[in-house]
Structure formats: structure tokens, C-alpha cells
Write an enzyme that holds these catalytic residues in place. Structure first.
Site: not given
Ligand SMILES: *Cc1c(COP(=O)(O)O)cnc(C)c1O
Length: 378
Positions: A48, A100, A172, A197
Site C-alpha cells: 500500500r 471532464y 489534466d 486512456k
Molecule cells: C477518463 C478521464 C478522467 C478520469 O479517469 P479514470 O481513469 O476514468 O478515473 C479524467 N480526465 C479526463 C480528461 C479523462 O478523459
């Protein structure tokens, strides 16, 4: 230092001292033996706190973003949640108005009574941003290109204003990836990733990360909360993410080229009212994107027909594009975004969002051509 493509090609490939294996093994052990003197010679005690595959991923991500430290989480949202929890209430976060939708949802369900307030701001409007800043603002949360309108924020300009007001800036960088955009070099303090992604890149891993320009201060508090609460990426997901990253430069190049071809095709199509893609010269953020990004990314949104039904009809007819949420995989996806984002959303009802994959671009275009037939031109 090596170029980013070279770092990516070797991600997760530290020669294993036991076997000389070129690809690092997966260490599933949750616990690590102490020395006779009670110390932990490799720095690992319990998974952890830290584990070998996760640490390797964290080091690689910090290098790719030019950061001092990184923490990898069980999802992008777990990373977002931990960062927000690390702030000292009362605090205010200025959030891009089309950030998002999961972040906007998190603000409501987890932080409504926490003493942390969120204020939505159009980050492409510097005057509006200056008006929104207040003495309580601790963090500015940017996303560029944004989701799903692909608005482009000038990171350097906003970061300069935020710095003068004594606020931290987070970007982000899920959509652009460190290959196309380097937010820390433009003045940001934190980069957030959904590893789910492009970085993992195969629609089979859920993960997130925060990279910090400074390993002290807020990052230490983030790490403490992560260890205490256990929002950590598991070893197999860390290993799979590094495996995906090794081919990311090639994937991104082809996916961006496909997106450009698809955007040009859609822009010329009589049934399509509007295409949101920053490579198009008519896009409001084209100049800024050209300056701060190496390429324009592989996400395209477009507006079609005159109702949600018509847009959904287009999505219902694709055979190559899969009708699914998410992005960044090898397979192209199409999605009616307003129906997954709960109201109130800024997303037009007629908008479809596309994640371009690695198929041949002619197959993608003929799939859209078929899907768009009999839709009235507007
Ligand atoms: C998918 C996404 C997230 C969230 O991520 P998860 O891995 O689904 O929790 C945050 N920001 C953007 C721009 C995303 O496309």
C-alpha cells in the site's frame, strides 16, 4: 537526457538483476523482508506504501513530464480525489467550465460539505479568469484540449496570472499526453493523467497519476493520504501501463493523423454543422494549440443534424467505430456525449465525440460516410 520517444520505447525495461530479463517482471508480493537490523534495504515494506512495478511507472511518468515526483493511483478519479482532499479548507478551486464531467460530479458527490468550493470558469477567457480569482483560490484546474468541446487554454498565460495570485495550477493532460504537451514546462505545478486512456492505450487498464513539479509541499500530503487510504495502482496494472507506453509514440502519431483526416472529411460533409478539432484553422484555439502542442491529438467532436435522436441515429449506424465511452485505445470509438454527462452540461445534444484509433483512415471515413447518409444537411 534522451528524447521522449526513446524513454517511452524503454518504459518498464530495467534489466532484472536475477535473470537478466529485458522486460521487468511483475512483483505481486504485498510484503517485503526486513534486514537483520530491521531496515528495508530496497525501500519496500508493504505494497500500500510502495511496490516495485508502481515505483517504476511513477519514475517513468515523472521523467516524461519533466516533474520531480509522481504518484500512481487506481484510477484518474482516485488521483483527482486525493489531490482535492490534500487541500486545506476553506479552499476554492477554479475549474474549467467544461472539465471532464467526472471531476464536476466528484465535486458534487464528495466535496459538497467539505469546505472546498468549486467555481466553474471559462479558462479561454483571461478577463473572466481574473474576475473569478479570489483570496480563497488555492488551485486552478485546467484541461486542454477540453472534453468534449476541445477548447484550448493558454497554459502559460493562465499559470502566470495564477502564480501572481499565489495559486497552484493543475493541468489534466490525459488527452494530449506528454508527447504532445508539457504543462510543467509552461508553468503548471501538477499534471493529472487518466492512465486508462493513451498511456496504457489498449482499453484494458484503469489507472491514474499525479506528477508534481515539486516533490515537497502539497505532493507530500498527497502521498501521505494515498498511503493512508490505499488509492494505489496494483502491480499488474502498473506493468500493463508501462507495456502500453512502449508503443505510445507510434500509436499517437498514427492516431493524430487519422483524427486529422476524419476532421477534414467531417468539415466538408453537408450534414455536419460544426467540427471541434484544433488543427482546423477556423478553430478558436488553433493558434494557441499550434504554439503549445506538438500535434493536435486524436479526439474529434462534431455536431450533426438537429436533435439528439438524429445524432444517435448516426452513431447507431457505424460498423468500425464502436459505440462506447472512453478514449485512447487502438479501436475507434464514437459516443453521444450529452447522454452520458448528466445535466446540466454544456455539451450540445447534437454532438458526437470520436476517439480515433489505429484502423486504416479510409475505413474510418467510409464508415462515417455510410453513417451520415440521409441525414439532412443543415
Ligand atoms: C477518463 C478521464 C478522467 C478520469 O479517469 P479514470 O481513469 O476514468 O478515473 C479524467 N480526465 C479526463 C480528461 C479523462 O478523459
Amino acid at each position: 537526457m534522451n528524447k521522449i520517444e526513446t524513454i517511452l520505447a524503454h518504459a518498464g525495461c530495467k534489466i532484472d538483476p536475477e535473470t537478466r530479463a529485458v522486460v521487468s517482471p511483475i512483483h505481486l508480493s504485498t510484503t517485503f523482508e526486513r534486514s537483520i537490523d530491521g531496515s528495508y534495504p530496497k525501500g519496500f515494506s508493504y505494497s500500500r506504501d510502495a511496490s516495485p512495478n508502481r515505483s517504476m511507472l511513477e519514475e517513468t511518468l515523472a521523467t516524461l513530464e519533466g516533474g520531480a515526483a509522481c504518484a500512481a493511483f487506481s484510477s484518474g478519479m482516485a488521483a483527482a480525489m486525493t489531490l482535492i482532499q490534500a487541500l486545506e479548507p476553506p479552499a476554492e478551486i477554479l475549474l474549467a467550465d467544461d472539465a471532464y464531467h467526472g471531476v464536476r460530479h466528484l465535486a458534487e458527490v464528495a466535496f459538497a460539505h467539505s469546505g472546498i468550493r468549486f467555481k466553474a470558469v471559462d479558462m479561454t477567457d483571461e478577463a473572466a479568469f481574473k474576475r473569478a480569482l479570489s483570496p480563497q483560490t488555492q488551485l486552478v484546474w485546467l484541461e486542454t484540449p477540453s472534453n468534449p468541446l476541445l477548447k484550448i487554454t493558454d497554459i502559460r498565460a493562465i499559470a502566470n496570472l495564477a502564480k501572481k495570485a499565489g495559486c497552484l495550477v493543475l493541468v489534466d493532460n490525459t488527452w494530449a499526453t506528454p508527447l504532445l504537451l508539457q504543462p510543467l514546462a509552461l508553468g503548471a505545478d501538477f499534471v493529472l493523467h487518466s492512465l486508462t486512456k493513451y498511456l496504457a492505450g489498449h482499453s484494458d487498464v484503469l489507472g491514474g497519476a499525479l506528477v508534481a513539479a515539486d516533490s515537497d509541499g502539497l505532493f507530500q500530503r498527497i502521498r501521505t493520504l494515498q498511503k493512508a487510504g490505499g488509492a494505489v495502482l496494483d502491480p499488474f496494472s502498473a506493468w500493463l501501463t508501462l507495456r502500453g507506453m512502449r508503443s505510445m509514440a507510434a500509436r499517437m502519431r498514427m492516431q493524430c493523423a487519422n483524427a486529422k483526416a476524419v476532421a477534414v472529411f467531417l468539415d466538408d460533409h453537408p450534414a455536419v454543422t460544426r467540427v471541434h478539432y484544433p488543427a482546423l484553422p477556423a478553430h478558436k484555439g488553433h493558434a494557441t494549440a499550434s504554439e503549445q502542442m506538438k500535434d493536435f491529438g486524436a479526439m474529434v467532436s462534431f455536431e450533426v443534424g438537429s436533435s439528439a435522436e438524429e445524432a444517435l441515429r448516426v452513431a447507431s449506424r457505424t460498423r468500425v467505430f464502436r459505440r462506447a465511452t472512453s478514449l485512447g485505445g487502438t479501436e475507434s470509438l464514437i459516443e453521444h456525449r450529452a447522454s452520458i454527462e448528466a445535466p446540466p452540461t454544456l455539451t450540445p445534444d447534437t454532438l458526437l465525440r470520436i476517439s480515433c484509433g489505429l484502423e486504416h483512415r479510409e475505413d474510418l471515413i467510409s464508415d462515417l460516410q455510410f453513417a451520415l447518409q440521409d441525414i439532412d444537411s443543415c
